[in-house]
Design a protein around this motif. Sequence first.
Motif, short mmCIF file in Angstrom:
data_model
loop_
_atom_site.label_atom_id
_atom_site.label_comp_id
_atom_site.label_asym_id
_atom_site.label_seq_id
_atom_site.Cartn_x
_atom_site.Cartn_y
_atom_site.Cartn_z
N ALA A 127 0.83 -1.21 0.00
CA ALA A 127 0.00 0.00 0.00
C ALA A 127 0.86 1.25 0.00
O ALA A 127 0.57 2.23 -0.72
N ALA A 128 1.93 1.26 0.79
CA ALA A 128 2.78 2.44 0.89
C ALA A 128 3.49 2.73 -0.43
O ALA A 128 3.67 3.91 -0.79
N SER A 129 3.87 1.69 -1.16
CA SER A 129 4.57 1.93 -2.43
C SER A 129 3.67 2.66 -3.41
O SER A 129 4.12 3.59 -4.11
N PHE A 130 2.41 2.30 -3.49
CA PHE A 130 1.50 2.96 -4.42
C PHE A 130 1.02 4.30 -3.88
O PHE A 130 0.77 5.23 -4.66
N ALA A 131 0.92 4.44 -2.55
CA ALA A 131 0.58 5.75 -1.98
C ALA A 131 1.68 6.76 -2.30
O ALA A 131 1.40 7.91 -2.65
N ALA A 132 2.93 6.32 -2.19
CA ALA A 132 4.05 7.21 -2.50
C ALA A 132 4.06 7.60 -3.97
O ALA A 132 4.30 8.77 -4.32
N LYS A 133 3.76 6.65 -4.84
CA LYS A 133 3.81 6.96 -6.27
C LYS A 133 2.66 7.88 -6.68
O LYS A 133 2.85 8.80 -7.49
N LEU A 134 1.47 7.67 -6.11
CA LEU A 134 0.37 8.58 -6.43
C LEU A 134 0.65 9.96 -5.83
O LEU A 134 0.32 10.98 -6.45
N ALA A 135 1.26 10.00 -4.65
CA ALA A 135 1.65 11.28 -4.06
C ALA A 135 2.61 12.02 -4.98
O ALA A 135 2.48 13.24 -5.20
N ASP A 136 3.57 11.31 -5.54
CA ASP A 136 4.53 11.91 -6.46
C ASP A 136 3.84 12.44 -7.70
O ASP A 136 4.11 13.57 -8.15
N THR A 137 2.92 11.66 -8.26
CA THR A 137 2.22 12.09 -9.48
C THR A 137 1.35 13.31 -9.20
O THR A 137 1.36 14.29 -9.96
N ALA A 184 -6.51 5.48 1.59
CA ALA A 184 -7.94 5.25 1.86
C ALA A 184 -8.51 4.17 0.95
O ALA A 184 -9.34 3.36 1.37
N LEU A 185 -8.06 4.15 -0.30
CA LEU A 185 -8.50 3.11 -1.23
C LEU A 185 -8.04 1.73 -0.74
O LEU A 185 -8.82 0.77 -0.74
N MET A 186 -6.78 1.64 -0.32
CA MET A 186 -6.27 0.37 0.20
C MET A 186 -7.05 -0.07 1.43
O MET A 186 -7.33 -1.27 1.61
N LEU A 187 -7.41 0.88 2.27
CA LEU A 187 -8.20 0.57 3.46
C LEU A 187 -9.59 0.07 3.07
O LEU A 187 -10.09 -0.92 3.62
N ALA A 188 -10.22 0.75 2.11
CA ALA A 188 -11.56 0.36 1.68
C ALA A 188 -11.57 -1.02 1.05
O ALA A 188 -12.56 -1.76 1.18
N LEU A 189 -10.49 -1.39 0.40
CA LEU A 189 -10.41 -2.71 -0.25
C LEU A 189 -9.99 -3.82 0.72
O LEU A 189 -9.93 -4.98 0.32
N GLY A 190 -9.69 -3.46 1.95
CA GLY A 190 -9.31 -4.46 2.93
C GLY A 190 -7.85 -4.86 2.87
O GLY A 190 -7.45 -5.85 3.51
N LEU A 191 -7.03 -4.10 2.14
CA LEU A 191 -5.60 -4.40 2.07
C LEU A 191 -4.83 -3.75 3.21
O LEU A 191 -3.67 -4.10 3.45
N LEU A 192 -5.44 -2.79 3.88
CA LEU A 192 -4.93 -2.21 5.11
C LEU A 192 -5.97 -2.44 6.21
O LEU A 192 -7.16 -2.50 5.92
N ALA A 193 -5.50 -2.48 7.45
CA ALA A 193 -6.42 -2.73 8.56
C ALA A 193 -6.35 -1.58 9.56
O ALA A 193 -5.34 -1.43 10.25
#
Length: 247
Positions: A127-137, A184-193
């Motif tokens: 989750a953090a890897s994609f959060a960082a990349k979307l933050a960068d974009t 938030a997306l990762m949390l909604a999909l159940g990939l974060l708790a």
Amino acid sequence: MSAAALVAPQTWSHWLLALALNGVLIFLAQRLPLLTRAGWVHAGILGSLLWGCLGLRGWLAVVIYLALGSLVTRLGFRTKQARGLAEARGGLRGPENVWGSAATGALLAGAAALAPAAAPLLLVGFAASFAAKLADTFGSEIGKRWGRHTLLITTLRPVPPGTEGAISLEGTAASLAGSALMAALMLALGLLAGSGAWLLVTLVGLGATLIESLIGASFQQRWCWLSNELVNGLQTAIAALLAMAFT
């Protein structure tokens, strides 16, 4: 949720389904102005890996990441193009962009499938890897268009928008928003708790984006082999490692 429930069942039929579904979807989606033709092929490979390792939730997270990143790239595109700041190829992403953004996530998804007991920790890194990349974009695209005062992160001296290592208040705020949205997306999909994991991934995503700016300002102009895609890969790996270390 149990660790086993976080990863997809590892059977031949599951992997064949992943390949077939992604092949059909890429065939149907390749007319969309998001990726180059080669980029779509590599996106299909990535999608098959994610579906095979994490199932629908992991695949869907990255599809939405791609859509959000492409959408923010189009914001103010003509203005950025006129200033010489727009992404090349009309904003279309190629294979190097696909893997620069997603190689870390793909490796962590594979590790989660191979070691289900460690899946909760590995998925925090995912989750953090994609959060960082979307933050960068978000930060890059919005900062180049709407950043009013662009400063070099190492010296805080004014520099032109689009300079490697440049930051702005508007771009940094956009980075925080992009990281929070992806978490938030990762949390909604159940990939974060839980909200604690959401906050950690959000902050790590922003922090890794600022570290990427430091790398760009300090090293990228000196070392010709340090491409944007390699820096993206370093950023996502740093985000994943930090998130897992603080979990």
